[in-house]
Design a protein around this motif. Sequence first.
Motif, PDB file in Angstrom:
ATOM      1  N   PHE A 186      10.379  16.956   9.764  1.00 53.75           N
ATOM      2  CA  PHE A 186       9.311  17.632   9.011  1.00 53.75           C
ATOM      3  C   PHE A 186       9.489  17.400   7.514  1.00 53.75           C
ATOM      4  N   LEU A 187      10.719  17.544   7.033  1.00 50.47           N
ATOM      5  CA  LEU A 187      10.969  17.283   5.614  1.00 50.47           C
ATOM      6  C   LEU A 187      10.650  15.836   5.255  1.00 50.47           C
ATOM      7  N   SER A 188      11.043  14.911   6.110  1.00 50.45           N
ATOM      8  CA  SER A 188      10.799  13.495   5.844  1.00 50.45           C
ATOM      9  C   SER A 188       9.307  13.196   5.752  1.00 50.45           C
ATOM     10  N   SER A 189       8.530  13.794   6.645  1.00 51.42           N
ATOM     11  CA  SER A 189       7.107  13.475   6.733  1.00 51.42           C
ATOM     12  C   SER A 189       6.263  14.153   5.658  1.00 51.42           C
ATOM     13  N   PHE A 190       6.593  15.400   5.329  1.00 52.85           N
ATOM     14  CA  PHE A 190       5.693  16.181   4.489  1.00 52.85           C
ATOM     15  C   PHE A 190       6.233  16.482   3.095  1.00 52.85           C
ATOM     16  N   ILE A 191       7.526  16.314   2.860  1.00 50.04           N
ATOM     17  CA  ILE A 191       8.077  16.671   1.550  1.00 50.04           C
ATOM     18  C   ILE A 191       8.778  15.495   0.883  1.00 50.04           C
ATOM     19  N   LEU A 192       9.622  14.808   1.632  1.00 52.39           N
ATOM     20  CA  LEU A 192      10.423  13.746   1.032  1.00 52.39           C
ATOM     21  C   LEU A 192       9.689  12.407   0.965  1.00 52.39           C
ATOM     22  N   ASP A 193       8.481  12.347   1.504  1.00 56.66           N
ATOM     23  CA  ASP A 193       7.726  11.099   1.500  1.00 56.66           C
ATOM     24  C   ASP A 193       7.045  10.878   0.147  1.00 56.66           C
ATOM     25  N   SER A 194       7.847  10.866  -0.885  1.00 58.47           N
ATOM     26  CA  SER A 194       7.351  10.650  -2.249  1.00 58.47           C
ATOM     27  C   SER A 194       8.518  10.220  -3.116  1.00 58.47           C
ATOM     28  N   VAL A 195       8.210   9.864  -4.362  1.00 54.01           N
ATOM     29  CA  VAL A 195       9.275   9.436  -5.280  1.00 54.01           C
ATOM     30  C   VAL A 195       9.770  10.604  -6.124  1.00 54.01           C
ATOM     31  N   CYS A 196       9.425  11.832  -5.720  1.00 53.82           N
ATOM     32  CA  CYS A 196       9.781  13.019  -6.510  1.00 53.82           C
ATOM     33  C   CYS A 196      11.218  13.476  -6.265  1.00 53.82           C
ATOM     34  N   TRP A 197      11.887  12.893  -5.276  1.00 51.84           N
ATOM     35  CA  TRP A 197      13.208  13.371  -4.881  1.00 51.84           C
ATOM     36  C   TRP A 197      14.245  12.256  -5.004  1.00 51.84           C
ATOM     37  N   GLU A 198      15.470  12.645  -5.276  1.00 50.45           N
ATOM     38  CA  GLU A 198      16.576  11.696  -5.319  1.00 50.45           C
ATOM     39  C   GLU A 198      17.757  12.257  -4.550  1.00 50.45           C
ATOM     40  N   VAL A 199      18.500  11.378  -3.874  1.00 53.10           N
ATOM     41  CA  VAL A 199      19.693  11.792  -3.139  1.00 53.10           C
ATOM     42  C   VAL A 199      20.802  12.110  -4.143  1.00 53.10           C
ATOM     43  N   VAL A 200      21.384  13.314  -4.026  1.00 54.95           N
ATOM     44  CA  VAL A 200      22.432  13.731  -4.961  1.00 54.95           C
ATOM     45  C   VAL A 200      23.717  14.140  -4.256  1.00 54.95           C
ATOM     46  N   GLY A 201      23.756  14.067  -2.933  1.00 59.54           N
ATOM     47  CA  GLY A 201      24.975  14.466  -2.254  1.00 59.54           C
ATOM     48  C   GLY A 201      24.942  14.162  -0.773  1.00 59.54           C
ATOM     49  N   VAL A 202      26.112  14.252  -0.154  1.00 53.91           N
ATOM     50  CA  VAL A 202      26.236  14.010   1.278  1.00 53.91           C
ATOM     51  C   VAL A 202      27.392  14.844   1.816  1.00 53.91           C
TER      52      VAL A 202
END
Length: 219
Positions: A83-99
């Motif tokens: 759900f996050l991948s499809s509706f929220i993270l599917d943009s350039v507004c986010w960056e990976v900052v941790g794992v």
Amino acid sequence: MATFFGEVVVAPSRAGVDDEEESAEEAREETPEDREIRRELEKKREIDVLWTLKSGASADSSADEPFVCSKFIVAIGHNAAAFLSSFILDSVCWEVVGVAKLWNEWCRTSNTTNVLPTDSFCLFYRLISDPTVLLCQCSCYVAEDQQFQWLEKVFGCMRKEGLQVTILSTCPVADYKTQESTLTLPSPFLKALKTKEFKEQVCCPLLEQPNIVRDLPAA
């Protein structure tokens, strides 16, 4: 064993055995090799949380000062992560900052964070326009004995003042307890639980008793 029909026989029980006696007995039975194997397994099951919040360089979360986080959204499980991948993270507004890297019976993680989320990854994202908003996409399995450690290491990096946490998770309709027939329920449907500190309006009906939340979402 009874000697005649109807005789009341008391079965042997360990219910009255002291915890200390039980621990001492287990210690006597454990060999040095067993202890070494247990230590190696415990070490292997430790969770590592790595952040790239400062100057783009990776750093162990335990070594950094707690950072400011106003909203933290955690998606746990395949459906919530999708759900996050499809509706929220599917943009350039986010960056990976941790794992978060972990190892258990159902999860094997890699040493790189430069990949798309898979079954083996727990990734943290930051909203570029507002760095205090974080997302966590946890599609990997966190074992019961690792859940407190996961919480301690992830939330130990954040300041708790003014922090709002939202958790997304799913469960099968067959596990939902209701007096209605589950065949007549819309699928999927959304229910919520909230703490007394949450004063805003809830976007969906509250989860009814005796339904419960399990595993990492409950923790």
